[in-house]
Structure formats: C-alpha cells, structure tokens
Motif scaffolding. Structure first.
Motif, PDB file in Angstrom:
ATOM      1  N   ILE A  67      -1.337 -10.474   3.668  1.00  0.00           N
ATOM      2  CA  ILE A  67      -1.520  -9.025   3.560  1.00  0.00           C
ATOM      3  C   ILE A  67      -2.809  -8.740   2.797  1.00  0.00           C
ATOM      4  O   ILE A  67      -3.266  -9.555   1.999  1.00  0.00           O
ATOM      5  N   VAL A  68      -3.375  -7.591   3.083  1.00  0.00           N
ATOM      6  CA  VAL A  68      -4.530  -7.082   2.346  1.00  0.00           C
ATOM      7  C   VAL A  68      -4.095  -5.761   1.727  1.00  0.00           C
ATOM      8  O   VAL A  68      -3.529  -4.904   2.404  1.00  0.00           O
ATOM      9  N   PHE A  69      -4.322  -5.592   0.433  1.00  0.00           N
ATOM     10  CA  PHE A  69      -3.921  -4.355  -0.226  1.00  0.00           C
ATOM     11  C   PHE A  69      -4.919  -3.978  -1.310  1.00  0.00           C
ATOM     12  O   PHE A  69      -5.737  -4.782  -1.751  1.00  0.00           O
ATOM     13  N   ARG A  70      -4.829  -2.734  -1.730  1.00  0.00           N
ATOM     14  CA  ARG A  70      -5.656  -2.236  -2.823  1.00  0.00           C
ATOM     15  C   ARG A  70      -4.757  -1.463  -3.791  1.00  0.00           C
ATOM     16  O   ARG A  70      -3.914  -0.668  -3.370  1.00  0.00           O
ATOM     17  N   TYR A  71      -4.964  -1.717  -5.056  1.00  0.00           N
ATOM     18  CA  TYR A  71      -4.248  -0.986  -6.102  1.00  0.00           C
ATOM     19  C   TYR A  71      -5.053   0.261  -6.428  1.00  0.00           C
ATOM     20  O   TYR A  71      -6.216   0.176  -6.833  1.00  0.00           O
ATOM     21  N   SER A  72      -4.444   1.436  -6.245  1.00  0.00           N
ATOM     22  CA  SER A  72      -5.152   2.704  -6.446  1.00  0.00           C
ATOM     23  C   SER A  72      -4.324   3.649  -7.311  1.00  0.00           C
ATOM     24  O   SER A  72      -3.783   4.652  -6.832  1.00  0.00           O
ATOM     25  N   PRO A  73      -4.226   3.368  -8.610  1.00  0.00           N
ATOM     26  CA  PRO A  73      -3.455   4.248  -9.489  1.00  0.00           C
ATOM     27  C   PRO A  73      -4.166   5.580  -9.719  1.00  0.00           C
ATOM     28  O   PRO A  73      -5.392   5.663  -9.679  1.00  0.00           O
ATOM     29  N   VAL A  74      -3.361   6.603  -9.958  1.00  0.00           N
ATOM     30  CA  VAL A  74      -3.885   7.957 -10.201  1.00  0.00           C
ATOM     31  C   VAL A  74      -3.556   8.355 -11.633  1.00  0.00           C
ATOM     32  O   VAL A  74      -2.423   8.164 -12.105  1.00  0.00           O
ATOM     33  N   PHE A  75      -4.543   8.920 -12.327  1.00  0.00           N
ATOM     34  CA  PHE A  75      -4.360   9.319 -13.733  1.00  0.00           C
ATOM     35  C   PHE A  75      -4.690  10.799 -13.900  1.00  0.00           C
ATOM     36  O   PHE A  75      -5.627  11.312 -13.263  1.00  0.00           O
TER      37      PHE A  75
END
Length: 220
Positions: A67-75
């Motif tokens: 799998i390919v993923f990106r961590y994109s947290p929102v603050f």
C-alpha cells in the motif's frame, strides 16, 4: 415445500457457506481519517466508508500486499486549520485472514507533526495488538506534486526493486507490459514520451485518431 424449493435450498446453503469462506479469506485494514491511502498493489484504492467517516477500511487478498499512504493530520491553530502533508510511504507486508489497523502517532501541533517525515513511527497491528512486520520506503517525486499517479509510481518503484517492492500482479501486469513495449529508436523525437505518443497514435484506428485530434483541439 415444493420440489423446486427443496433443490434450491442445498445450493443456497452451499453458496452461503462458500461466500462466508471467501469473505473470511482476506485482509482488512482499518485506516484513520487522517491517513490517505493512495495506491493498493499498484492500483487505485477502493475504500469503504464515506468521505467524512472517522475511519475507513480497505480489503486485500491474503498473502503479500503493498500500500501507499500519506499521513495528513489537521490542526486547529487559532481560527484556522492547518493540514500537514507528509511524504508518501510505500510499504509491503504479508498477512492472511485477519483484520489489521493502521496506527499513526498523535502530535499536538503542526510543527511537531513534521517530524513524521524523519521518524515515520506508524505500524500495522492485528486483532491482538501485535505489530505486523513491514518493509517501508518513501515514494518521492521532485517538483510539482499535484496530479501524481501513485499507481503508476508504484509500478515504476517495483520495477526498480526497492526495499518495499512486490512482484506485479493484476492490472499492474498490463501496465508494466505496456511500459516495456519496444519502440524503434528514432532520432527525430526529442524525448521518449514524444516517441511513445507517435508510436501509439500510429497504432490507432482512424476513428480513435480523429477523437484524439478533437480532444487536443478542445484543450487548446
């Protein structure tokens, strides 16, 4: 019960048990809302759950997967929201007939979340909380990031044989085959892309060529 129904009932039971077995023989990964799955086994991902769901899941076949993923947290910072887009992670692992959860660290601020690129401390855990062994790498592309095709980038990565590479399967085999087409060298073209464009145009039928020309005219 009629004779027809008495015949159908055993077949229905067989179909039901067969479906249940096939449903169990797979790997399901639960993904948190701040993780974007970008590709699965060199193909576009199919995720369950809506856009606004707190978590989503993807179902994979038993065995080795990628799998390919990106961590994109929102603050929330004051009255504004800040999204941190980390580097794309490409990873492979082996699992069978299980439910996994992709866990990512929790950061208190956008500045601290930037550390994920230096220390991608995520993990896949099974139902018992045990971490699954993974091989991971980064899928890096220099320059403009908009419009990236992570399925195609995964194919290219696998061909190079990176640490998280897998053997091509399914639709990716066809894509790899197309990428490996041997085109006669012609010095009149400045790039390989230009040469390939002419190559496939010459292969197309009259109607396809006409549609292609019309699409170019409309773009202009």
């Amino acid at each position: 019960m009629t004779f027809k129904h008495s015949l159908l009932q055993p077949f229905a039971l067989v179909a039901l048990f067969g479906f249940s077995a096939s449903a169990l023989a797979s790997v399901t990964i639960s993904v948190p809302s701040d993780v974007k799955v970008l590709a699965v086994n060199s193909e576009e991902p199919e995720l369950s759950g809506g856009i606004f769901s707190s978590s989503k899941s993807v179902t994979l076949p038993d065995g080795e997967n990628q799998i390919v993923f990106r961590y994109s947290p929102v603050f929330q910072q004051g009255g504004d929201q800040t999204t941190v887009n980390t580097d794309a992670i490409i990873t492979k692992f082996t699992a069978s007939n299980t439910e996994l959860t992709l866990e990512v660290p929790e950061y208190r601020s956008a500045d601290k979340a930037q550390d994920f690129d230096n220390n991608p401390a995520w993990k896949l855990v099974d139902e018992k909380g045990n971490a699954v062994d993974v091989q991971q790498d980064k899928l890096i592309k220099n320059g403009i990031q908009l419009g990236r095709q992570y399925d195609a980038e995964s194919i290219a990565y696998n061909k190079k044989g990176g640490i998280a590479a897998i053997a091509p399967t399914g639709a990716s085999v066809a894509a790899v085959s197309a990428a490996n087409v041997q085109v006669p060298v012609n010095s009149q073209y400045k790039t390989t892309e230009e040469q390939m464009l002419h190559y496939w145009y010459d292969k197309a039928d009259k109607e396809t060529k006409q549609r292609f020309i019309q699409s170019i005219i409309q773009v202009k």
